[in-house]
Write an enzyme that holds these catalytic residues in place. Sequence first.
Site, PDB file in Angstrom:
ATOM      1  N   GLU A   1     -15.227 -12.411  -0.138  1.00 13.50           N
ATOM      2  CA  GLU A   1     -14.621 -12.633   1.179  1.00 13.50           C
ATOM      3  C   GLU A   1     -14.759 -11.346   1.964  1.00 13.50           C
ATOM      4  OE1 GLU A   1     -10.484 -13.879   2.113  1.00 13.50           O
ATOM      5  OE2 GLU A   1     -10.741 -15.062   0.287  1.00 13.50           O
TER       6      GLU A   1
ATOM      7  N   ASP B   1      -1.163 -10.911   7.730  1.00 11.18           N
ATOM      8  CA  ASP B   1      -1.408  -9.875   6.737  1.00 11.18           C
ATOM      9  C   ASP B   1      -0.244  -8.925   6.543  1.00 11.18           C
ATOM     10  OD1 ASP B   1      -4.083 -10.268   5.657  1.00 11.18           O
ATOM     11  OD2 ASP B   1      -4.715 -10.090   7.748  1.00 11.18           O
TER      12      ASP B   1
END
Lengths: 401, 263
Positions: free
Chosen positions: B50, B61
């Site tokens: 990724e 995040d």
Amino acid sequence: MTTETTVGRFGRYGGRYVPETLVPALLELEEAYAKASADSSFGEEVARVLKEFVGRPTVLTPARRLTEAWGGAHVWLKREDLAHTGAHKINNTVGQVLLAKRMGKKRIIAETGAGQHGVATATACALFGLPCEVYMGALDVERQSLNVFRMRALGAVVKPVESGSRTLKDAMNEAMRTWVSQVSDTHYVIGSAAGPHPYPTVVRDFQSVIGKELRTQAQAAFGKLPDAIIACVGGGSNAIGVLHPFIGDKDVRLVGVEAAGHGLESGQHGASLTLGTEGVLHGSRSLVLQDEHGQIQEAHSISAGLDYPGVGPELAHLAKTGRMEVRTATDDEALAAFYEVARTEGILPALETSHAFARGRELARDLGKGKYLVINCSGRGDKDVATISARGVPPPVGVKS
Amino acid sequence: MSGEIAQAFAKAKARGEGVLVAYAMAGDPDLARSVDVFAALVEGGADIVEIGVAFSDPIADGPVIQAASERALKAGSTLKRVLEEVVPEVRKRCPQTPLVIMTYVNVIMAMGEERFAKLARERGVSGAILPDLPPEESAGLRATFDAAGVDLIPLCAPTTPKARAEAIARDARGFVYCVSVSGVTGMRAELPADLSQRLDVVRKASPVPVVAGFGISTTEQARTLSAHADGVVVGSALVRAANADGPSAAKALCADIKRGLKR
């Protein structure tokens, strides 16, 4: 009258761009809000609190000396600065916190820029007995110490946010991250008419009390609707609140004033409607200040409440379709307007509000004598005295030295 | 639909292993050196890589990836540069490993959905994960990606009700990314007790493989999850290792996790 084209969309703008974790909570909120809206007892309770606690309706004040000084339209002020806590923000927090209680939520979180929304949220939480956490950019914590104290005095926890530009946008990021972690028992009170659906609609509806009162008061005061209404625009909650009830009245000019900061050419401003491009920030598609790579740019304004690189999706739609005229005022123009209003009307407007006043003179003259201009006096300037006095105070008027 | 992702799962399965989807941030510490990190992930045993593309406002995040985003932006990382300078290099060094872009929808919109899909596919990207694009908003973008052969990988959350999770799974491309915890990315000492049950539900409905991500950083966690998922995603722990001790540390952590995935 609504500009919603489909549910949660205002033309190209709006929507719900959030992590999957939050989608069920937004669906729950949407459903709870629809149910509450259909339940007359909820509306009555909100109205009762607004009357008994907030002090609504706020008055419509004739600004006689400004009218004279500007030499154009009659100027009237919708006095949201007289609402409890000193700004319009309380209209929305009372509604949302009552809604959160109905939904059985156990705690409240909020973001704040200038601190007005944080204070209003902390106030509603104190009134209804819910714990409250307010996320605030560390830079704003420094420049809005009065409001930080007020929130703490009201029992709220103020969480300074150190990431990014340390202002409103970063506070909103952090509030959303916190919400993702505690979504089941927590309601997030968004203060701008921005964010993911249904927030832009919920906030607009709770703030529309401003415009609805104004319709009645204008008829009573001068026998007609205003010819123009002017409001400052950051995220846009006071603007959509005062303007929305007039969208269908084609003869009423709707004017939004954004922060031009150090000037539109300086790159340091908060003019998302004027210079923003289409993008997704904080859960909705709207106009945002961003670079060609899609990175959100830092906004700048002397007023913390307009220091935001996005704007509510419905205002973006109203601006793009031309229903709302968009103007800007620089930091210096806002400061000059602050003193002008203070010394001609005996009102210290918030720095955000001062941006609307800064464009008042030309609009009043453009409308001409015999017309009626209403300025939404969205908040009072006590919170800004440190920022303003740091730049020096002009000499007193009418005193011989 | 790109075949590379399905192939990677099939190969791991044939070896009796769960898949390791390993994340790092392109441009951290700079574009060239992040290529070494991605290559190290594959050397350590990652089956799918990724590639994180930094965004200024990463609401999904936690602190580790937020900090990595800031470093990457400072180093001049942009989606365009990642597709031009990072992806082809990683492709060259790891020709067998499917590459998936992870970023936020605004970054894709700024490039243009079609332009991104076409360019990404040309450079050898197999899929994309956009954590702020839920199913309600993804129809148009997904059609564009489908046409270009880029899989839009959907996410399922702990708060997603069963019927909605099943609908997401039935309609998935590439694999289903099951978010293990209600929260942002970042290591967790403990994973929720109902996670395995949720994974079973999604797996039953899904025509494509199912992986668990968010919070996973140890061999033990990987071992526990490998009974209920076709693989795991590890992100923050690798980003932290690479940032603190360089590519070799990330490689070693990949090998540790991979050990937990051997059945």
